[in-house]
Motif scaffolding. Structure first.
Motif, mmCIF file in Angstrom:
data_model
loop_
_atom_site.group_PDB
_atom_site.id
_atom_site.type_symbol
_atom_site.label_atom_id
_atom_site.label_comp_id
_atom_site.label_asym_id
_atom_site.label_seq_id
_atom_site.Cartn_x
_atom_site.Cartn_y
_atom_site.Cartn_z
ATOM 1 N N PRO A 46 -27.777 5.839 12.525
ATOM 2 C CA PRO A 46 -26.640 6.633 12.992
ATOM 3 C C PRO A 46 -25.454 5.723 13.320
ATOM 4 O O PRO A 46 -25.642 4.595 13.784
ATOM 5 C CB PRO A 46 -27.161 7.320 14.253
ATOM 6 N N SER A 47 -24.266 6.220 13.100
ATOM 7 C CA SER A 47 -23.085 5.395 13.357
ATOM 8 C C SER A 47 -22.978 5.010 14.826
ATOM 9 O O SER A 47 -22.479 3.933 15.150
ATOM 10 C CB SER A 47 -21.820 6.104 12.880
ATOM 11 N N GLU A 48 -23.491 5.850 15.730
ATOM 12 C CA GLU A 48 -23.426 5.544 17.164
ATOM 13 C C GLU A 48 -24.255 4.319 17.535
ATOM 14 O O GLU A 48 -23.978 3.659 18.524
ATOM 15 C CB GLU A 48 -23.939 6.716 18.016
ATOM 16 N N THR A 49 -25.294 4.058 16.784
ATOM 17 C CA THR A 49 -26.180 2.935 17.116
ATOM 18 C C THR A 49 -26.010 1.770 16.149
ATOM 19 O O THR A 49 -26.841 0.879 16.118
ATOM 20 C CB THR A 49 -27.655 3.396 17.111
ATOM 21 N N SER A 50 -24.937 1.807 15.373
ATOM 22 C CA SER A 50 -24.746 0.748 14.382
ATOM 23 C C SER A 50 -24.297 -0.543 15.053
ATOM 24 O O SER A 50 -23.778 -0.534 16.167
ATOM 25 C CB SER A 50 -23.724 1.180 13.332
ATOM 26 N N SER A 51 -24.510 -1.632 14.348
ATOM 27 C CA SER A 51 -24.058 -2.948 14.805
ATOM 28 C C SER A 51 -22.936 -3.406 13.880
ATOM 29 O O SER A 51 -22.729 -2.829 12.808
ATOM 30 C CB SER A 51 -25.227 -3.930 14.788
ATOM 31 N N PRO A 52 -22.221 -4.454 14.248
ATOM 32 C CA PRO A 52 -21.119 -4.927 13.403
ATOM 33 C C PRO A 52 -21.554 -5.340 11.995
ATOM 34 O O PRO A 52 -20.759 -5.306 11.065
ATOM 35 C CB PRO A 52 -20.559 -6.120 14.170
ATOM 36 N N GLU A 53 -22.819 -5.702 11.818
ATOM 37 C CA GLU A 53 -23.314 -6.117 10.497
ATOM 38 C C GLU A 53 -23.630 -4.935 9.591
ATOM 39 O O GLU A 53 -23.798 -5.097 8.389
ATOM 40 C CB GLU A 53 -24.577 -6.991 10.640
ATOM 41 N N ASP A 54 -23.746 -3.730 10.152
ATOM 42 C CA ASP A 54 -24.076 -2.552 9.360
ATOM 43 C C ASP A 54 -22.876 -2.118 8.517
ATOM 44 O O ASP A 54 -21.723 -2.345 8.886
ATOM 45 C CB ASP A 54 -24.515 -1.402 10.271
ATOM 46 N N VAL A 55 -23.174 -1.482 7.385
ATOM 47 C CA VAL A 55 -22.133 -1.033 6.459
ATOM 48 C C VAL A 55 -21.954 0.477 6.616
ATOM 49 O O VAL A 55 -22.891 1.235 6.351
ATOM 50 C CB VAL A 55 -22.519 -1.362 4.999
ATOM 51 N N PRO A 56 -20.755 0.920 7.037
ATOM 52 C CA PRO A 56 -20.549 2.367 7.196
ATOM 53 C C PRO A 56 -20.421 3.074 5.848
ATOM 54 O O PRO A 56 -19.821 2.552 4.915
ATOM 55 C CB PRO A 56 -19.247 2.464 7.990
ATOM 56 N N LEU A 57 -21.012 4.258 5.753
ATOM 57 C CA LEU A 57 -20.864 5.113 4.581
ATOM 58 C C LEU A 57 -19.894 6.221 4.974
ATOM 59 O O LEU A 57 -20.232 7.109 5.750
ATOM 60 C CB LEU A 57 -22.205 5.699 4.146
ATOM 61 N N VAL A 58 -18.685 6.139 4.461
ATOM 62 C CA VAL A 58 -17.624 7.076 4.825
ATOM 63 C C VAL A 58 -17.370 8.013 3.652
ATOM 64 O O VAL A 58 -17.227 7.571 2.512
ATOM 65 C CB VAL A 58 -16.335 6.311 5.202
ATOM 66 N N TRP A 59 -17.324 9.310 3.954
ATOM 67 C CA TRP A 59 -17.048 10.326 2.938
ATOM 68 C C TRP A 59 -16.027 11.295 3.518
ATOM 69 O O TRP A 59 -16.230 11.855 4.591
ATOM 70 C CB TRP A 59 -18.343 11.055 2.592
ATOM 71 N N GLU A 60 -14.930 11.440 2.823
ATOM 72 C CA GLU A 60 -13.855 12.334 3.230
ATOM 73 C C GLU A 60 -13.441 12.086 4.679
ATOM 74 O O GLU A 60 -13.248 13.016 5.461
ATOM 75 C CB GLU A 60 -14.241 13.790 2.993
ATOM 76 N N GLY A 61 -13.331 10.827 5.051
ATOM 77 C CA GLY A 61 -12.845 10.445 6.370
ATOM 78 C C GLY A 61 -13.871 10.455 7.482
ATOM 79 O O GLY A 61 -13.566 10.070 8.610
ATOM 80 N N ALA A 62 -15.084 10.873 7.215
ATOM 81 C CA ALA A 62 -16.122 10.923 8.247
ATOM 82 C C ALA A 62 -17.217 9.912 7.931
ATOM 83 O O ALA A 62 -17.629 9.788 6.775
ATOM 84 C CB ALA A 62 -16.726 12.323 8.322
ATOM 85 N N THR A 63 -17.663 9.207 8.939
ATOM 86 C CA THR A 63 -18.776 8.276 8.762
ATOM 87 C C THR A 63 -20.068 9.075 8.801
ATOM 88 O O THR A 63 -20.419 9.665 9.824
ATOM 89 C CB THR A 63 -18.775 7.193 9.862
#
Length: 145
Positions: A46-63
């Motif tokens: 989940p984006s809330e528990t991500s760390s700086p090394e994680d890669v966000p998957l963004v679609w239509e402006g939302a992670t």
């Protein structure tokens, strides 16, 4: 309390414990990348528990989620352990009990599945096979030749 109208998942705030899974694994983007993540040993977080090394998957402006790549020592150990366990299960005996030709075949299978992309993997595989790291490298060289 009046029930609020539901908004699409992409517009909903991502808060843990909101009565739904923290990652909507049924989202078409996440379904599409799932086989790739499995192949490389990565996982969604989940984006809330991500760390700086994680890669966000963004679609239509939302992670939608973040991808946690293998790399930390604990994740590398569990990834390689999983691969070793799968190969041992396929052979039906502990890898150390295999004859030399089967150990070579096991190394070939492990290489095909990406086991040697992990840090210190040759040492880990050697220990599981009951051989030296040098022997594992020799098996790899025979496979690649």
């Amino acid at each position: 309390m009046a029930e609020q109208p539901r908004t699409p998942m992409a517009e909903q705030p991502r808060t843990p414990n909101a009565g739904r899974p923290p990652v909507d694994a049924t989202h078409p983007v996440l379904v599409t990348v799932a086989p790739l993540l499995d192949k490389i040993g990565a996982r969604l977080v989940p984006s809330e528990t991500s760390s700086p090394e994680d890669v966000p998957l963004v679609w239509e402006g939302a992670t939608l989620a973040c991808v946690r790549l293998p790399g930390t020592d604990a994740e590398s150990e569990s990834g390689i352990a999983r691969l070793l366990s799968e190969v041992a299960t396929e052979f039906g005996v502990p890898l150390a009990e295999l004859p030399r030709a089967e150990k070579q075949r096991a190394v070939r299978l492990l290489e095909e599945r990406g086991a040697f992309s992990y840090r210190k993997s040759a040492e880990t595989v050697a220990e599981a096979l009951g051989v030296t790291r040098f022997t594992v490298y020799n098996y790899l060289n025979r496979t690649r030749a």
